[in-house]
Write an enzyme that holds these catalytic residues in place. Structure first.
Site, PDB file in Angstrom:
ATOM      1  N   GLU A  88       0.841  -1.198   0.000  1.00  8.15           N
ATOM      2  CA  GLU A  88       0.000   0.000   0.000  1.00  8.15           C
ATOM      3  C   GLU A  88       0.878   1.250   0.000  1.00  8.15           C
ATOM      4  OE1 GLU A  88      -3.299   0.298  -0.542  1.00  8.15           O
ATOM      5  OE2 GLU A  88      -2.519   2.319  -0.717  1.00  8.15           O
TER       6      GLU A  88
ATOM      7  N   LEU B 156      -0.479   4.446   0.136  1.00 12.27           N
ATOM      8  CA  LEU B 156      -1.203   5.635   0.620  1.00 12.27           C
ATOM      9  C   LEU B 156      -0.366   6.375   1.659  1.00 12.27           C
ATOM     10  CD1 LEU B 156      -2.359   5.287   3.781  1.00 12.27           C
ATOM     11  CD2 LEU B 156      -3.967   3.787   2.677  1.00 12.27           C
TER      12      LEU B 156
ATOM     13  N   LYS C 288       8.229  -1.692  -2.214  1.00 13.19           N
ATOM     14  CA  LYS C 288       7.638  -0.887  -1.135  1.00 13.19           C
ATOM     15  C   LYS C 288       8.739  -0.353  -0.208  1.00 13.19           C
ATOM     16  CE  LYS C 288       4.915   0.962   1.772  1.00 13.19           C
ATOM     17  NZ  LYS C 288       4.206   2.191   1.531  1.00 13.19           N
TER      18      LYS C 288
ATOM     19  N   LYS D 258      10.555  19.608   1.644  1.00 10.98           N
ATOM     20  CA  LYS D 258      10.288  20.556   2.726  1.00 10.98           C
ATOM     21  C   LYS D 258      11.141  20.171   3.927  1.00 10.98           C
ATOM     22  CE  LYS D 258       7.716  23.890   4.487  1.00 10.98           C
ATOM     23  NZ  LYS D 258       7.933  25.248   4.010  1.00 10.98           N
TER      24      LYS D 258
ATOM     25  N   CYS E 176       6.078   4.222   9.384  1.00 14.90           N
ATOM     26  CA  CYS E 176       6.678   3.451   8.284  1.00 14.90           C
ATOM     27  C   CYS E 176       8.123   3.770   7.937  1.00 14.90           C
ATOM     28  CB  CYS E 176       5.827   3.623   7.036  1.00 14.90           C
ATOM     29  SG  CYS E 176       4.209   2.874   7.225  1.00 14.90           S
TER      30      CYS E 176
HETATM   31  N1  NAD Z   1       0.162   3.473   8.190  1.00 18.78           N
HETATM   32  C1  NAD Z   1       0.562   3.706   6.964  1.00 18.78           C
HETATM   33  O1  NAD Z   1       0.581   4.835   6.495  1.00 18.78           O
HETATM   34  C2  NAD Z   1       1.013   2.584   6.077  1.00 18.78           C
HETATM   35  C3  NAD Z   1       1.159   2.829   4.705  1.00 18.78           C
HETATM   36  C4  NAD Z   1       1.542   1.778   3.893  1.00 18.78           C
HETATM   37  C5  NAD Z   1       1.795   0.533   4.441  1.00 18.78           C
HETATM   38  N2  NAD Z   1       1.664   0.322   5.784  1.00 18.78           N
HETATM   39  C6  NAD Z   1       1.903  -1.018   6.299  1.00 18.78           C
HETATM   40  O2  NAD Z   1       0.637  -1.643   6.522  1.00 18.78           O
HETATM   41  C7  NAD Z   1       0.699  -2.515   7.662  1.00 18.78           C
HETATM   42  C8  NAD Z   1      -0.379  -2.138   8.666  1.00 18.78           C
HETATM   43  O3  NAD Z   1      -0.107  -0.823   9.101  1.00 18.78           O
HETATM   44  P1  NAD Z   1      -1.180   0.007   9.935  1.00 18.78           P
HETATM   45  O4  NAD Z   1      -0.640   1.392  10.040  1.00 18.78           O
HETATM   46  O5  NAD Z   1      -2.532  -0.206   9.353  1.00 18.78           O
HETATM   47  O6  NAD Z   1      -1.092  -0.744  11.340  1.00 18.78           O
HETATM   48  P2  NAD Z   1      -2.098  -0.631  12.584  1.00 18.78           P
HETATM   49  O7  NAD Z   1      -1.291  -0.944  13.773  1.00 18.78           O
HETATM   50  O8  NAD Z   1      -2.854   0.652  12.493  1.00 18.78           O
HETATM   51  O9  NAD Z   1      -3.154  -1.807  12.325  1.00 18.78           O
HETATM   52  C9  NAD Z   1      -2.860  -3.153  12.383  1.00 18.78           C
HETATM   53  C10 NAD Z   1      -4.060  -3.875  12.974  1.00 18.78           C
HETATM   54  O10 NAD Z   1      -3.822  -5.284  12.885  1.00 18.78           O
HETATM   55  C11 NAD Z   1      -4.430  -5.898  14.014  1.00 18.78           C
HETATM   56  N3  NAD Z   1      -3.872  -7.229  14.195  1.00 18.78           N
HETATM   57  C12 NAD Z   1      -2.620  -7.594  14.550  1.00 18.78           C
HETATM   58  N4  NAD Z   1      -2.489  -8.926  14.580  1.00 18.78           N
HETATM   59  C13 NAD Z   1      -3.691  -9.437  14.245  1.00 18.78           C
HETATM   60  C14 NAD Z   1      -4.180 -10.755  14.080  1.00 18.78           C
HETATM   61  N5  NAD Z   1      -3.397 -11.813  14.270  1.00 18.78           N
HETATM   62  N6  NAD Z   1      -5.473 -10.918  13.744  1.00 18.78           N
HETATM   63  C15 NAD Z   1      -6.272  -9.855  13.538  1.00 18.78           C
HETATM   64  N7  NAD Z   1      -5.858  -8.584  13.661  1.00 18.78           N
HETATM   65  C16 NAD Z   1      -4.577  -8.370  14.004  1.00 18.78           C
HETATM   66  C17 NAD Z   1      -4.134  -4.943  15.143  1.00 18.78           C
HETATM   67  O11 NAD Z   1      -5.030  -5.154  16.236  1.00 18.78           O
HETATM   68  C18 NAD Z   1      -4.318  -3.584  14.461  1.00 18.78           C
HETATM   69  O12 NAD Z   1      -5.624  -3.081  14.630  1.00 18.78           O
HETATM   70  C19 NAD Z   1       2.120  -2.400   8.192  1.00 18.78           C
HETATM   71  O13 NAD Z   1       2.902  -3.433   7.649  1.00 18.78           O
HETATM   72  C20 NAD Z   1       2.588  -1.077   7.645  1.00 18.78           C
HETATM   73  O14 NAD Z   1       3.980  -1.031   7.470  1.00 18.78           O
HETATM   74  C21 NAD Z   1       1.260   1.327   6.607  1.00 18.78           C
END
Ligand code: NAD
Length: 471
Positions: free
Chosen positions: A166, A168, A225, A272, A281
């Site tokens: 992702e 975003l 990524k 910036k 991330c």
């Molecule tokens: N936040 C960003 O901007 C962004 C952008 C691109 C990619 N990512 C990647 O996406 C992934 C998720 O990031 P995020 O920011 O959404 O994380 P987050 O911590 O906001 O959400 C992850 C969710 O997964 C749940 N979870 C964990 N283990 C679980 C399981 N076994 N069963 C069910 N639910 C479970 C947690 O309770 C949590 O709500 C990461 O690998 C991150 O690097 C994040």
């Protein structure tokens, strides 16, 4: 049984900053597909189901409208993970992949335990063949580990693993999801791999132009990524490195950014200068890249990328030190107003926010920190301070030195200095002349985001210090 060609139901494991908004947009754009978002955290799911859309667990401009559109129609949030797995032909894994805090690779490698748990659960529960999509950011070759676990734990079902990272950005998640520069899908080259890729392409093709959907081999997608985040963070560290030189020489980093950004080979975005990048991330993904380089015996490549994170740490400490130096070498007992705590504007996410580290440095020198952020809660700030505390005593000390404000003016009233830590638009609109009058003199403003007008601030009687602004 066969790898599904047409997807009627999707389940996403992980209802976080990525899983929630991404699935909400898929549900909105593909009304004929049922989309389940499941999570082990019942509080998070409850918040996603709250009838008051202002209570969604994530703040993103435009998100509540998308949720209002699709929730209850074909978008469902629940803690029923097994049921979600059984029901779906395609399962996204969108759980957190933080930096390991223990054992081999501590402080560097990605902790894949949550991803592994998901793979085991999918294999245990699934009764039919499924497509499993890596949405979490993962080290290159993780798909192989997921595949091995799925095959070892399954009861004869087939799984095809895809990588669909992702891209975003928080704060603009919905517009990024509506109009992505590209969607990236990596998969195996065999027949089933191609069927799986096509099934996911068909979903995105509901609203993304086909030429913007890039399909690659799976390892390239995984590594793209990490590479994208490393390049983005590198630009910030590069301009921040120049900001330090600007302050010594009297050059202005914003003028330099404009001058170099006009070169079409460089381009104007992500130039910036600031107190440093934050977010969940950049740091984690670069450290993971560094770990991979060293694991594959490429120490020079690892050292090269590690410097991006070191420069970012330097920038945060440099900012705090500048505040202490300017306030006559001590901030003990001094009131310092923090405008912003989130790592960037238009999000309530505070993970790795520069504000946390600057506050920590200043409170080590016994400053009284008064925080105002339009979207971040007091509870979250306390959690953040706990993470950076090295002991219970230090945490207690910091709790006694931090103060919270629901509106900005009380935070700045009779303050010795103001530090701008997040670039929220509303900060620019404040009545700065009035604020100056109510502060202790000399009234300092340390603009960690370079959002305020230096000349105007000086005219109002502030001692204004921006990043890379010289004297
Ligand atoms: N936040 C960003 O901007 C962004 C952008 C691109 C990619 N990512 C990647 O996406 C992934 C998720 O990031 P995020 O920011 O959404 O994380 P987050 O911590 O906001 O959400 C992850 C969710 O997964 C749940 N979870 C964990 N283990 C679980 C399981 N076994 N069963 C069910 N639910 C479970 C947690 O309770 C949590 O709500 C990461 O690998 C991150 O690097 C994040």
């Amino acid at each position: 049984m066969a790898i599904p060609k047409k997807i009627n139901t999707i389940t996403c494991i992980g209802a976080g900053y990525v899983g929630g908004p991404t699935m909400a947009v898929i549900a909105q754009k593909c009304p004929e597909i049922k989309v389940n978002v499941v999570d082990i955290n019942p509080k998070r799911i409850e918040a996603w189901n709250d009838s008051d859309l202002d209570k969604l667990p994530i703040y993103e401009p435009g998100l509540k409208e998308v949720v209002a559109d699709a929730r209850g129609r074909n978008l469902f949030f629940s803690t029923e993970i097994d049921e979600g797995i059984r029901e779906a032909e395609m399962i996204f894994i969108s759980v957190n992949t933080p930096t390991k805090t223990y054992g081999l690779g501590k402080g560097m490698a990605a902790d894949l335990k949550y991803v592994e748990l998901c793979a085991r659960q999918i294999a245990r529960v699934a009764k039919e063949d499924k497509i499993v999509v890596e949405k979490s950011t993962l080290p290159v070759r993780t798909a192989q580990s997921i595949k091995t676990i799925l095959e070892a734990e399954s009861n004869g079902q087939q799984f095809k693993v895809l990588s669909n990272p992702e891209f975003l950005a928080e704060g603009t998640a919905i517009t990024d999801l509506y109009n992505p520069d590209r969607v990236l899908i990596g998969g195996d080259e065999d027949e089933n791999g191609q069927i799986a890729i096509q099934a996911l392409v068909d979903i995105y093709a509901h609203w993304v132009r086909r030429e913007n959907i890039i399909t690659t081999k799976i390892w390239s997608s995984e590594l793209s990524k990490l590479t994208a985040n490393a390049f983005l963070a590198q630009r910030i560290s590069s301009v921040n490195a120049i900001s330090a030189l600007c302050e010594r020489t009297g050059a202005d980093v914003d003028e330099i950014a404009r001058a170099i950004g006009a070169d079409s080979r460089i381009g104007p975005k992500f130039l910036k200068s600031s107190v440093g990048f934050g977010g969940s991330c950049f740091q984690k993904d670069i450290l993971n890249l560094v770990y991979l380089c060293r694991h594959f015996n490429l120490p020079e490549v690892g050292d090269y990328w590690e410097q991006v994170v070191k420069m970012n740490d330097y920038q945060k400490h440099r900012f705090a030190k500048q505040i202490i130096d300017s306030l006559f070498n001590t901030v003990s007992g001094k009131k310092i107003a923090f405008l912003g705590w989130a790592f960037k504007k238009d999000t309530n996410d505070t993970r790795e926010s520069a504000a946390i580290y600057v506050a920590h440095d200043l409170m080590s020198d016994l400053a009284e920190i008064h925080v105002y952020d339009p979207k971040v809660s007091k509870e979250q700030i306390i959690k953040d301070l706990k993470i950076v505390s090295s002991s219970t005593e230090e945490f207690e000390k910091m709790q006694s030195l931090i103060h919270f404000h629901d509106e900005p003016y009380s935070a700045m009233n009779e303050a010795h200095a103001i530090a701008v830590l997040t670039e929220w638009d509303e900060f620019i609109q404040y009545d700065w002349q009035k604020i100056q009058k109510k502060m202790l003199k000399p009234a300092f403003v340390f603009d960690g985001r370079n959002i305020l007008d230096k000349d105007k601030m000086n005219m109002f009687g502030f001692k204004y210090k921006g990043i890379g602004k010289g004297e």
